[in-house]
Motif scaffolding. Structure first.
Motif, PDB file in Angstrom:
ATOM      1  N   ARG A   1       1.238  -2.829  -3.225  1.00 15.67           N
ATOM      2  CA  ARG A   1       2.047  -3.209  -2.090  1.00 15.67           C
ATOM      3  C   ARG A   1       1.480  -2.155  -0.969  1.00 15.67           C
ATOM      4  O   ARG A   1       1.511  -2.909   0.313  1.00 15.67           O
ATOM      5  CB  ARG A   1       3.395  -3.113  -2.437  1.00 15.67           C
ATOM      6  CG  ARG A   1       4.475  -3.633  -1.252  1.00 15.67           C
ATOM      7  CD  ARG A   1       5.882  -3.859  -1.876  1.00 15.67           C
ATOM      8  NE  ARG A   1       6.401  -2.712  -2.212  1.00 15.67           N
ATOM      9  CZ  ARG A   1       6.773  -2.353  -3.464  1.00 15.67           C
ATOM     10  NH1 ARG A   1       6.721  -3.372  -4.349  1.00 15.67           N
ATOM     11  NH2 ARG A   1       7.576  -1.068  -3.748  1.00 15.67           N
ATOM     12  N   LYS A   2       1.546  -0.883  -1.094  1.00 12.59           N
ATOM     13  CA  LYS A   2       1.220  -0.280   0.208  1.00 12.59           C
ATOM     14  C   LYS A   2      -0.225  -0.497   0.476  1.00 12.59           C
ATOM     15  O   LYS A   2      -0.884  -0.361   1.758  1.00 12.59           O
ATOM     16  CB  LYS A   2       1.405   1.401  -0.231  1.00 12.59           C
ATOM     17  CG  LYS A   2       2.452   1.592  -0.526  1.00 12.59           C
ATOM     18  CD  LYS A   2       2.869   3.082  -0.896  1.00 12.59           C
ATOM     19  CE  LYS A   2       3.976   3.774  -0.866  1.00 12.59           C
ATOM     20  NZ  LYS A   2       4.257   5.176  -1.018  1.00 12.59           N
TER      21      LYS A   2
ATOM     22  N   VAL B   1      -1.504  -3.484   0.835  1.00 13.84           N
ATOM     23  CA  VAL B   1      -1.229  -4.669   1.726  1.00 13.84           C
ATOM     24  C   VAL B   1      -0.825  -4.167   3.204  1.00 13.84           C
ATOM     25  O   VAL B   1      -1.100  -4.562   4.114  1.00 13.84           O
ATOM     26  CB  VAL B   1      -0.298  -5.563   1.169  1.00 13.84           C
ATOM     27  CG1 VAL B   1       0.043  -6.760   2.125  1.00 13.84           C
ATOM     28  CG2 VAL B   1      -0.886  -6.284  -0.047  1.00 13.84           C
ATOM     29  N   TYR B   2       0.211  -3.247   3.101  1.00 14.71           N
ATOM     30  CA  TYR B   2       0.713  -2.580   4.205  1.00 14.71           C
ATOM     31  C   TYR B   2      -0.411  -1.953   5.134  1.00 14.71           C
ATOM     32  O   TYR B   2      -0.516  -2.043   6.317  1.00 14.71           O
ATOM     33  CB  TYR B   2       1.999  -1.667   3.903  1.00 14.71           C
ATOM     34  CG  TYR B   2       2.976  -2.278   3.413  1.00 14.71           C
ATOM     35  CD1 TYR B   2       3.208  -3.721   3.450  1.00 14.71           C
ATOM     36  CD2 TYR B   2       3.981  -1.355   2.899  1.00 14.71           C
ATOM     37  CE1 TYR B   2       4.455  -4.202   2.623  1.00 14.71           C
ATOM     38  CE2 TYR B   2       5.197  -2.076   1.967  1.00 14.71           C
ATOM     39  CZ  TYR B   2       5.293  -3.545   2.287  1.00 14.71           C
ATOM     40  OH  TYR B   2       6.167  -4.054   1.606  1.00 14.71           O
TER      41      TYR B   2
ATOM     42  N   SER C   1      -3.584  -2.363   5.172  1.00 14.40           N
ATOM     43  CA  SER C   1      -4.513  -3.194   5.803  1.00 14.40           C
ATOM     44  C   SER C   1      -4.122  -3.915   7.074  1.00 14.40           C
ATOM     45  O   SER C   1      -4.839  -4.309   7.883  1.00 14.40           O
ATOM     46  CB  SER C   1      -4.808  -4.469   4.752  1.00 14.40           C
ATOM     47  OG  SER C   1      -3.661  -5.260   4.514  1.00 14.40           O
ATOM     48  N   ASP C   2      -2.679  -3.646   7.194  1.00 14.93           N
ATOM     49  CA  ASP C   2      -1.896  -4.290   8.752  1.00 14.93           C
ATOM     50  C   ASP C   2      -1.845  -2.927   9.341  1.00 14.93           C
ATOM     51  O   ASP C   2      -1.030  -3.267  10.479  1.00 14.93           O
ATOM     52  CB  ASP C   2      -1.080  -5.060   8.302  1.00 14.93           C
ATOM     53  CG  ASP C   2      -1.392  -6.492   7.514  1.00 14.93           C
ATOM     54  OD1 ASP C   2      -2.284  -6.844   7.548  1.00 14.93           O
ATOM     55  OD2 ASP C   2      -0.586  -6.908   6.906  1.00 14.93           O
ATOM     56  N   SER C   3      -2.191  -1.852   9.324  1.00 16.87           N
ATOM     57  CA  SER C   3      -1.596  -0.880   9.858  1.00 16.87           C
ATOM     58  C   SER C   3      -2.723  -0.011  10.735  1.00 16.87           C
ATOM     59  O   SER C   3      -3.730  -0.081  10.588  1.00 16.87           O
ATOM     60  CB  SER C   3      -1.122   0.485   8.762  1.00 16.87           C
ATOM     61  OG  SER C   3      -2.243   0.884   8.203  1.00 16.87           O
TER      62      SER C   3
ATOM     63  N   ILE D   1       1.796   5.344   3.224  1.00 13.05           N
ATOM     64  CA  ILE D   1       2.421   4.252   3.807  1.00 13.05           C
ATOM     65  C   ILE D   1       3.732   4.055   3.392  1.00 13.05           C
ATOM     66  O   ILE D   1       3.843   3.821   2.132  1.00 13.05           O
ATOM     67  CB  ILE D   1       1.475   3.057   3.704  1.00 13.05           C
ATOM     68  CG1 ILE D   1       0.297   3.164   4.641  1.00 13.05           C
ATOM     69  CG2 ILE D   1       2.239   1.895   4.407  1.00 13.05           C
ATOM     70  CD1 ILE D   1       0.145   3.596   5.962  1.00 13.05           C
TER      71      ILE D   1
ATOM     72  N   LYS E   1       6.288   1.564   4.732  1.00  9.81           N
ATOM     73  CA  LYS E   1       6.779   0.289   5.025  1.00  9.81           C
ATOM     74  C   LYS E   1       5.676  -0.441   5.649  1.00  9.81           C
ATOM     75  O   LYS E   1       4.785   0.003   6.399  1.00  9.81           O
ATOM     76  CB  LYS E   1       8.029   0.301   5.686  1.00  9.81           C
ATOM     77  CG  LYS E   1       8.030   0.963   7.130  1.00  9.81           C
ATOM     78  CD  LYS E   1       9.398   1.081   7.611  1.00  9.81           C
ATOM     79  CE  LYS E   1       9.329   1.697   9.184  1.00  9.81           C
ATOM     80  NZ  LYS E   1      10.713   1.857   9.571  1.00  9.81           N
ATOM     81  N   ARG E   2       5.859  -2.002   5.644  1.00  5.41           N
ATOM     82  CA  ARG E   2       5.204  -2.765   6.394  1.00  5.41           C
ATOM     83  C   ARG E   2       5.151  -2.511   7.843  1.00  5.41           C
ATOM     84  O   ARG E   2       6.184  -2.295   8.328  1.00  5.41           O
ATOM     85  CB  ARG E   2       5.577  -4.279   6.205  1.00  5.41           C
ATOM     86  CG  ARG E   2       4.678  -5.321   6.993  1.00  5.41           C
ATOM     87  CD  ARG E   2       5.068  -6.704   6.579  1.00  5.41           C
ATOM     88  NE  ARG E   2       5.021  -6.994   5.185  1.00  5.41           N
ATOM     89  CZ  ARG E   2       4.048  -7.465   4.743  1.00  5.41           C
ATOM     90  NH1 ARG E   2       2.764  -7.625   5.301  1.00  5.41           N
ATOM     91  NH2 ARG E   2       3.954  -7.979   3.193  1.00  5.41           N
ATOM     92  N   PRO E   3       3.962  -2.278   8.594  1.00  8.07           N
ATOM     93  CA  PRO E   3       3.845  -2.151   9.886  1.00  8.07           C
ATOM     94  C   PRO E   3       4.548  -3.228  10.696  1.00  8.07           C
ATOM     95  O   PRO E   3       4.675  -4.337  10.244  1.00  8.07           O
ATOM     96  CB  PRO E   3       2.350  -2.078  10.247  1.00  8.07           C
ATOM     97  CG  PRO E   3       1.809  -1.745   9.013  1.00  8.07           C
ATOM     98  CD  PRO E   3       2.618  -2.501   7.874  1.00  8.07           C
TER      99      PRO E   3
END
Length: 330
Positions: free
Chosen positions: A87-88, A90-91, A93-95, A325, A327-329
């Protein structure tokens, strides 16, 4: 050690807990403890016992197509990327941290390319002026890269990075192609198939490097399919594509040393099917040389260790970065 099965008709079976490799009258027994992976590059016979022993020994089996790309893999079913770490990823990759990591990857790759051009400048005096001009151009571009973007990844950022890399590669490969010995000269990168002898070597050994990179990611508990820059390539090991970048110049250097130090002749490559391919005789010599070269220590990022170990350490460093990481950015 990476076991490469590259002879048509070769068989891999099990005898007394050891892998038995046989072809015609030649037989070789290998302990699974000696192996890090098995690469299949030609049609071979693998027994179910050999596949089971590889799985039990955590030795992945990679199948490479004729272009040098890994198109299948057999491994133990017990690897599971932890749900939290996945899950981190995925986060990540958007951070913003993911963006910075990709930029650093290309910075390390470019530094390696500059080392290779300096290596060539010391050996090809007739092209010294052109090589130093390319070194200055790429070095100036590297300074631009380091200030390319300081926010999270966007489509525009990805396009910009890929454009930057493409322009740098054009200059780099243009100079390498003219500076190598005449029999090996080429006019740019080509794949699927290679259009010259040099690219045939490059494609083959990039494929071997890929296997090491993917093993390093699995060893770090990361999912190779959750990348950052190459994130939109469905069902492909995109993180492996991201992580491999700093190490491609190492393969380039291995090839250059084979040409300039070992005086490798171009007859190790043969034309076939509208392309050029490394022949089986050359594989028997060059694959052990490459494996030994990867085990040889070198200093990189302030550490002295084998090239293999550097790749595993780099993957572990990425895992630690991702684990930060929370949380989701937004």
């Amino acid at each position: 050690m990476q076991l490469v099965l590259n002879t048509h008709g070769l068989s891999l079976k099990v005898k007394d807990g050891l892998f038995r490799v046989s072809h015609e009258d030649e037989v070789r027994d290998i302990s699974p403890e000696q192996l890090s992976s098995i690469s299949v590059t030609s049609p071979c016979l693998l027994s179910s016992a050999a596949i089971r022993l590889a799985a039990e020994s955590e030795v992945p089996i990679y199948f490479f197509d004729r272009f040098g790309d890994a198109d299948a893999c057999l491994r133990s079913p017990y690897f599971e990327s932890l749900a939290t770490l996945r899950r981190k990823q995925v986060y990540f990759s958007d951070s913003k941290a993911g963006t910075a990591w990709v930029i650093r990857q290309f910075g390390l790759k470019t530094a390696g390319q500059l080392e290779n051009l300096k290596y060539l400048a010391n050996r090809r005096r007739k092209r010294e002026e052109e090589l130093h001009a390319a070194i200055k151009w790429i070095d100036d571009r590297l300074k631009v890269l380091q200030h390319e973007h300081d926010g999270p990844p966007t489509d525009a950022w990805s396009a910009s990075i890929m454009g930057w890399e493409g322009n740098t590669a054009r200059i780099y490969w243009g100079e390498v192609g003219q500076a190598v010995p005449e029999a090996w000269q080429f006019s740019g990168r080509s794949r699927r198939p290679a259009l010259d002898a040099y690219n045939a070597l490059t494609n083959y050994f990039y494929g071997m490097l890929y296997a090491t990179v993917e093993r390093a990611l699995f060893n770090a508990g990361l999912d190779p399919h959750l990348g950052v820059l190459h994130a939109d390539e469905y069902d492909r090991p995109t993180l492996a594509y991201d992580l491999i970048e700093p190490f491609r110049p190492w393969v380039d250097r291995f090839i250059l040393e084979q040409l300039f130090v070992q005086k490798l002749l171009a007859d190790v490559v043969e034309p076939k099917d509208a392309g050029f391919w490394l022949n089986s005789t050359a594989k028997r010599t060059l694959i052990p040389a490459f494996n030994e070269w990867m085990r040889t220590p070198r200093r990189w990022e302030g550490r002295q260790m084998s090239r293999d170990a550097h790749i595993f350490r780099h993957a572990a460093g990425l895992a630690r970065l991702i684990d930060l990481i929370e949380k989701r950015p937004v």
